[in-house]
Design a protein around this motif. Structure first.
Motif, PDB file in Angstrom:
ATOM      1  N   LEU A 478      33.929 107.643 -11.264  1.00  0.00           N
ATOM      2  CA  LEU A 478      34.693 108.185 -12.392  1.00  0.00           C
ATOM      3  C   LEU A 478      36.187 107.929 -12.203  1.00  0.00           C
ATOM      4  CD1 LEU A 478      34.708 109.863 -15.013  1.00  0.00           C
ATOM      5  CD2 LEU A 478      34.880 111.922 -13.588  1.00  0.00           C
ATOM      6  N   ILE A 479      36.657 108.087 -10.976  1.00  0.00           N
ATOM      7  CA  ILE A 479      38.079 107.846 -10.683  1.00  0.00           C
ATOM      8  C   ILE A 479      38.435 106.380 -10.920  1.00  0.00           C
ATOM      9  CG2 ILE A 479      39.794 107.795  -8.827  1.00  0.00           C
ATOM     10  CD1 ILE A 479      38.334 110.264  -7.659  1.00  0.00           C
ATOM     11  N   THR A 480      37.568 105.468 -10.489  1.00  0.00           N
ATOM     12  CA  THR A 480      37.853 104.037 -10.688  1.00  0.00           C
ATOM     13  C   THR A 480      37.873 103.672 -12.171  1.00  0.00           C
ATOM     14  OG1 THR A 480      35.493 103.523 -10.400  1.00  0.00           O
ATOM     15  CG2 THR A 480      36.910 103.342  -8.456  1.00  0.00           C
ATOM     16  N   ILE A 481      37.028 104.325 -12.962  1.00  0.00           N
ATOM     17  CA  ILE A 481      37.053 104.087 -14.417  1.00  0.00           C
ATOM     18  C   ILE A 481      38.388 104.544 -14.998  1.00  0.00           C
ATOM     19  CG2 ILE A 481      36.031 104.785 -16.619  1.00  0.00           C
ATOM     20  CD1 ILE A 481      33.331 104.941 -15.174  1.00  0.00           C
ATOM     21  N   ILE A 482      38.857 105.702 -14.532  1.00  0.00           N
ATOM     22  CA  ILE A 482      40.152 106.217 -15.006  1.00  0.00           C
ATOM     23  C   ILE A 482      41.277 105.255 -14.629  1.00  0.00           C
ATOM     24  CG2 ILE A 482      41.833 108.089 -14.729  1.00  0.00           C
ATOM     25  CD1 ILE A 482      39.413 109.982 -14.323  1.00  0.00           C
ATOM     26  N   VAL A 483      41.231 104.748 -13.392  1.00  0.00           N
ATOM     27  CA  VAL A 483      42.258 103.794 -12.949  1.00  0.00           C
ATOM     28  C   VAL A 483      42.206 102.523 -13.790  1.00  0.00           C
ATOM     29  CG1 VAL A 483      42.997 102.316 -11.034  1.00  0.00           C
ATOM     30  CG2 VAL A 483      42.340 104.681 -10.597  1.00  0.00           C
ATOM     31  N   PHE A 484      40.994 102.045 -14.054  1.00  0.00           N
ATOM     32  CA  PHE A 484      40.833 100.837 -14.873  1.00  0.00           C
ATOM     33  C   PHE A 484      41.437 101.039 -16.258  1.00  0.00           C
ATOM     34  CE2 PHE A 484      38.383  98.283 -17.911  1.00  0.00           C
ATOM     35  CZ  PHE A 484      38.556  97.016 -17.365  1.00  0.00           C
ATOM     36  N   CYS A 485      41.160 102.173 -16.864  1.00  0.00           N
ATOM     37  CA  CYS A 485      41.713 102.454 -18.200  1.00  0.00           C
ATOM     38  C   CYS A 485      43.231 102.636 -18.141  1.00  0.00           C
ATOM     39  CB  CYS A 485      41.054 103.704 -18.784  1.00  0.00           C
ATOM     40  SG  CYS A 485      39.285 103.528 -19.082  1.00  0.00           S
ATOM     41  N   THR A 486      43.707 103.290 -17.080  1.00  0.00           N
ATOM     42  CA  THR A 486      45.149 103.521 -16.938  1.00  0.00           C
ATOM     43  C   THR A 486      45.908 102.211 -16.787  1.00  0.00           C
ATOM     44  OG1 THR A 486      44.626 105.591 -15.800  1.00  0.00           O
ATOM     45  CG2 THR A 486      46.889 104.823 -15.645  1.00  0.00           C
ATOM     46  N   SER A 487      45.265 101.202 -16.199  1.00  0.00           N
ATOM     47  CA  SER A 487      45.952  99.927 -15.969  1.00  0.00           C
ATOM     48  C   SER A 487      46.354  99.236 -17.264  1.00  0.00           C
ATOM     49  CB  SER A 487      45.063  98.992 -15.136  1.00  0.00           C
ATOM     50  OG  SER A 487      43.924  98.585 -15.875  1.00  0.00           O
ATOM     51  N   PHE A 488      45.750  99.630 -18.388  1.00  0.00           N
ATOM     52  CA  PHE A 488      46.109  99.025 -19.669  1.00  0.00           C
ATOM     53  C   PHE A 488      47.349  99.683 -20.288  1.00  0.00           C
ATOM     54  CE2 PHE A 488      41.717  97.761 -19.133  1.00  0.00           C
ATOM     55  CZ  PHE A 488      41.743  96.444 -19.549  1.00  0.00           C
ATOM     56  N   PHE A 489      47.764 100.818 -19.720  1.00  0.00           N
ATOM     57  CA  PHE A 489      49.035 101.422 -20.119  1.00  0.00           C
ATOM     58  C   PHE A 489      50.089 100.935 -19.122  1.00  0.00           C
ATOM     59  CE2 PHE A 489      45.642 104.226 -21.533  1.00  0.00           C
ATOM     60  CZ  PHE A 489      45.979 104.442 -22.864  1.00  0.00           C
ATOM     61  N   GLU A 490      50.536  99.711 -19.335  1.00  0.00           N
ATOM     62  CA  GLU A 490      51.269  98.987 -18.302  1.00  0.00           C
ATOM     63  C   GLU A 490      52.604  99.625 -17.943  1.00  0.00           C
ATOM     64  OE1 GLU A 490      51.510  94.836 -19.110  1.00  0.00           O
ATOM     65  OE2 GLU A 490      49.371  94.643 -19.561  1.00  0.00           O
ATOM     66  N   LYS A 491      53.278 100.219 -18.906  1.00  0.00           N
ATOM     67  CA  LYS A 491      54.590 100.807 -18.611  1.00  0.00           C
ATOM     68  C   LYS A 491      54.476 101.956 -17.620  1.00  0.00           C
ATOM     69  CE  LYS A 491      56.901  99.532 -22.922  1.00  0.00           C
ATOM     70  NZ  LYS A 491      57.612 100.023 -24.136  1.00  0.00           N
ATOM     71  N   VAL A 492      53.445 102.772 -17.795  1.00  0.00           N
ATOM     72  CA  VAL A 492      53.231 103.893 -16.871  1.00  0.00           C
ATOM     73  C   VAL A 492      52.656 103.382 -15.557  1.00  0.00           C
ATOM     74  CG1 VAL A 492      52.005 106.075 -16.530  1.00  0.00           C
ATOM     75  CG2 VAL A 492      52.868 105.466 -18.799  1.00  0.00           C
ATOM     76  N   PHE A 493      51.678 102.495 -15.666  1.00  0.00           N
ATOM     77  CA  PHE A 493      50.978 102.014 -14.475  1.00  0.00           C
ATOM     78  C   PHE A 493      51.897 101.214 -13.565  1.00  0.00           C
ATOM     79  CE2 PHE A 493      47.673  99.373 -12.312  1.00  0.00           C
ATOM     80  CZ  PHE A 493      46.977 100.425 -11.741  1.00  0.00           C
ATOM     81  N   GLN A 494      52.870 100.540 -14.167  1.00  0.00           N
ATOM     82  CA  GLN A 494      53.799  99.741 -13.363  1.00  0.00           C
ATOM     83  C   GLN A 494      54.590 100.610 -12.385  1.00  0.00           C
ATOM     84  OE1 GLN A 494      56.619  97.516 -15.679  1.00  0.00           O
ATOM     85  NE2 GLN A 494      57.914  97.092 -13.912  1.00  0.00           N
ATOM     86  N   LYS A 495      54.949 101.810 -12.815  1.00  0.00           N
ATOM     87  CA  LYS A 495      55.762 102.691 -11.972  1.00  0.00           C
ATOM     88  C   LYS A 495      54.959 103.285 -10.817  1.00  0.00           C
ATOM     89  CE  LYS A 495      58.868 104.121 -15.727  1.00  0.00           C
ATOM     90  NZ  LYS A 495      59.355 105.278 -16.526  1.00  0.00           N
ATOM     91  N   PHE A 496      53.688 103.572 -11.077  1.00  0.00           N
ATOM     92  CA  PHE A 496      52.918 104.344 -10.097  1.00  0.00           C
ATOM     93  C   PHE A 496      51.707 103.591  -9.556  1.00  0.00           C
ATOM     94  CE2 PHE A 496      54.736 107.316 -13.259  1.00  0.00           C
ATOM     95  CZ  PHE A 496      55.622 107.988 -12.429  1.00  0.00           C
TER      96      PHE A 496
END
Length: 669
Positions: A478-496
């Protein structure tokens, strides 16, 4: 109720349409518009759309074989080089020849390190035989002695440029195949009741780790060697099946070991494929620049350095951009059917490409010839050659250490960039993130898939504690799915992204550690699930694209966590056999972490050098163009120069200084 049902049908239709390719979606949209204009009711429109969807999926199924063929071609790393196919087969051969040279230069350091590391690993494994193979250790040592002799020869050849530059892939393949078959032979000749007979498959996972991380093998060669390892292990297991061991337990262990090895192979091959594609695309940028310098600058808008840098950086993820440039800028070359390839001509004036001590080298050659005139002189010449070779090896090692320092002391990369170091580092972080996105998303997919798939192994290998292990796996998936989806929000994902990946990797490692801690001594995975932590190392060092220091920190934290668990929960220091098991497992984990750290360091260094090469081309394009027009080098000379600044930080610094001197002399005029 009817409206609710209609809404559900409409939503299902939307989902079915979204799964189709764009041209199919356009076809269905046309049908919907035609039905609307014809005055059909909603039910009739839905019926027509359903018919169109069914027809679309039928047509899509028929195209699956062709799609799979296209996908396989695109997965082939050579696909990137094939964009030069518009100029004929000779052009592709020329590109491939130059790429092989470039690949050799990029991976030479890794090849040499891997040879030395493999010898050390075999020596440490020989020491481990004292505890893990007490009855057959002599046989194991004889096998290791034979394999080490092969490894010594292949490692020595790695420091012989004339031979190694031509046959490096064959030499490395032989050494890794010998290392793998040596471990397989040791396992097959050991006694069934010895610990090493069951735990040394972890060494095979480490060999796969070597093959795909730091061996320097290209994708298909690495795949062949790893398949030899896998089939060799399967064949030996089939031949040497024990009649005394429980049949079910034997097959369960065989299933478990092969499951680990196959997943390692799949993950490693995927990472190796991505890495080679990255190297190829970065090389193709340099190759294309060298063959069409002015056209390349104008096509990618060199007047605006930031846009120019962004344009050439996007080639790394979209080779179609480069293909478009070739189609538009080299149209005149189609008549010749061959991409003009430069002849091998040296610079007439002294430059970065020529050796500085050429006169001294000629004098040394003359001395050697004079010495050979006598019999004693011949012996002296042999001694001189040996000393020269030793000096050459030591000098190479010192240069590698110096390059390591250059990675951390970023100000030493380029003297001209002292004032803009912060900006360069920020750009590098952004560039590294953009180039890593595909790998990070693929890593999340693999983590979800394989972490979840091992729940199948838990059913058989953890029959008593599967009630604990399977929920842990589900939570991590479940966590990896969340990370995968979060990676498409690049502005947020780039920082963290680094922080997120560190947390995910630690959770994955701790999850497996908890499974081992709660397992029973009677369960198979009580002793073998440490290999799952090696898989986590694969994730950290192969796919996750953590920066070097972050990756090393996570790797050693996982090992530390396993060590604490093994000592305090499993009590593995309570007896001789348990101590041997602890030493074996912890050794394999430490080796995987060390090898992964080396690979991660080299990858980050290569990423920095590729970035700095593109940065130099983009932000010094005006000076480069003036320098190019002044010196008028051939494409071959230009390619050698660009490759030189790519492969050596010191060459990059020298080149910047040369550009500055040229600019000053031009301004003074």
């Amino acid at each position: 109720m009817r409206n609710w049902g209609q809404a559900v049908i409409t939503q299902v239709v939307k989902w079915l349409i979204l799964l189709l390719p764009e041209d199919y979606q356009a076809y269905i949209l046309d049908i919907q518009n035609q039905s609307d204009s014809a005055g059909y009711t909603n039910a009739e429109i839905q019926t027509e759309i359903f018919k169109a969807i069914i027809d679309s999926y039928k047509g899509l199924i028929q195209t699956i074989p062709g799609t799979l063929v296209d996908l396989w071609e695109k997965l082939n790393p050579n696909y990137c080089s094939n964009i030069y196919g518009i100029y004929g087969s000779q052009a592709i051969e020329q590109v491939e020849t130059e790429f092989i040279k470039d690949h050799y230069k990029i991976n030479l350091k890794a090849m040499r390190i891997s040879g030395i590391a493999l010898i050390l690993f075999y020596i440490i494994l020989g020491v481990l035989d004292i505890w893990c193979l007490p009855e057959t250790k002599v046989t194991a040592w004889l096998i290791k002695l034979f394999v080490c002799s092969i490894l010594f020869v292949t490692t020595y050849l790695a420091f012989c440029p004339r031979i190694f530059s031509k046959y490096n892939q064959q030499i490395i393949s032989v050494s890794l195949t010998a290392a793998a078959l040596g471990i397989i032979s040791t396992m097959s000749l050991s006694r069934i009741d010895e610990l090493g007979h069951h735990t040394y498959y972890g060494a095979l996972t480490l060999i796969i780790f070597y093959i795909y991380l730091i061996s320097g093998l290209r994708f298909f060669n690495a795949l062949v060697v790893s398949l030899i390892l896998l089939f060799g292990y399967a064949a030996i297991n089939h031949i040497s099946q024990s009649t005394t061991l429980d049949y079910q337990l034997q097959h369960l262990r065989y299933f478990n070991n092969n499951f680990f090895l196959i997943t390692c192979l799949i993950v490693g091959a995927s990472a190796c494929n991505i890495f080679e594609r990255t190297i190829r695309l970065n090389f193709l940028i340099r190759y294309t620049i060298s063959n069409s310098f002015r056209e390349f600058l104008h096509f990618f808008e060199y007047e605006n350095p930031e846009k120019f840098f962004d344009n050439i950086s996007r080639i790394g993820s979209s080779p179609q951009i480069l293909e478009k440039f070739l189609l538009e800028s080299f149209a005149y070359s189609r008549n010749n059917n061959v991409l003009p390839h430069p002849e091998n001509i040296r610079f007439k004036k002294q430059s970065l490409l020529e050796p500085k001590n050429q006169l001294e080298a000629e004098l040394n050659n003359t001395r050697v010839k004079n010495i050979r005139m006598s019999r004693k002189g011949y012996l002296l010449s042999l001694l001189l050659k040996s000393l020269t070779k030793v000096f050459y090896i030591i000098n190479n090692l010192l240069n590698q250490i110096q390059d390591i320092n250059l990675t951390f002391v970023k100000k030493d990369y380029c003297a001209d960039y002292q004032r803009t170091l912060k900006k360069i580092e920020e750009l590098f972080w952004f560039d590294y993130f953009q180039s890593s996105l595909i790998s990070i998303r693929l890593a999340s997919t693999y983590a979800f898939t394989f972490y979840g798939l091992f729940a199948i192994a838990d059913i058989f290998c953890l029959p008593e504690t599967k009630i604990i292990s399977i929920p842990i796996r589900l939570v991590f998936c479940l966590i990896t799915i969340i990370v995968f989806c979060t990676s498409f929000f690049e502005k947020v994902f780039q920082k963290f992204n680094q922080t997120i990946i560190i947390i995910v990797a630690l959770m994955g490692g701790l999850g497996i550690t908890f499974m081992i801690a709660f397992s029973k001594p009677t369960e198979l995975e009580y002793t073998t699930y440490y290999a799952g932590l090696i898989h986590i190392m694969f994730y950290i060092f192969l796919f996750a694209r953590l920066l070097f220091l972050n990756a090393v920190l996570v790797g050693f934290l996982i090992i530390f966590g396993y060590g604490i668990m093994a000592i305090y929960f499993q009590n593995l220091l309570s007896s001789f056999e348990n101590t041997a098991l602890f030493m074996s497992n912890i050794l394999f984990l430490i080796v995987s972490c060390v090898v992964g750290s080396i690979a991660c360091y080299l990858f980050e260094q290569n990423s920095r050098l590729d970035f700095l090469t593109r940065y130099t081309i983009a932000y010094k394009s005006q000076e480069l163009l003036a320098y190019y027009e002044h010196t008028n080098p051939t494409p071959k000379q230009l390619l050698d120069m660009i490759n030189g600044i790519r492969h050596s930080p010191s060459k990059l610094q020298e080149f910047i200084m040369e550009l500055l001197d040229f600019q000053r002399s031009k301004d003074n005029q």
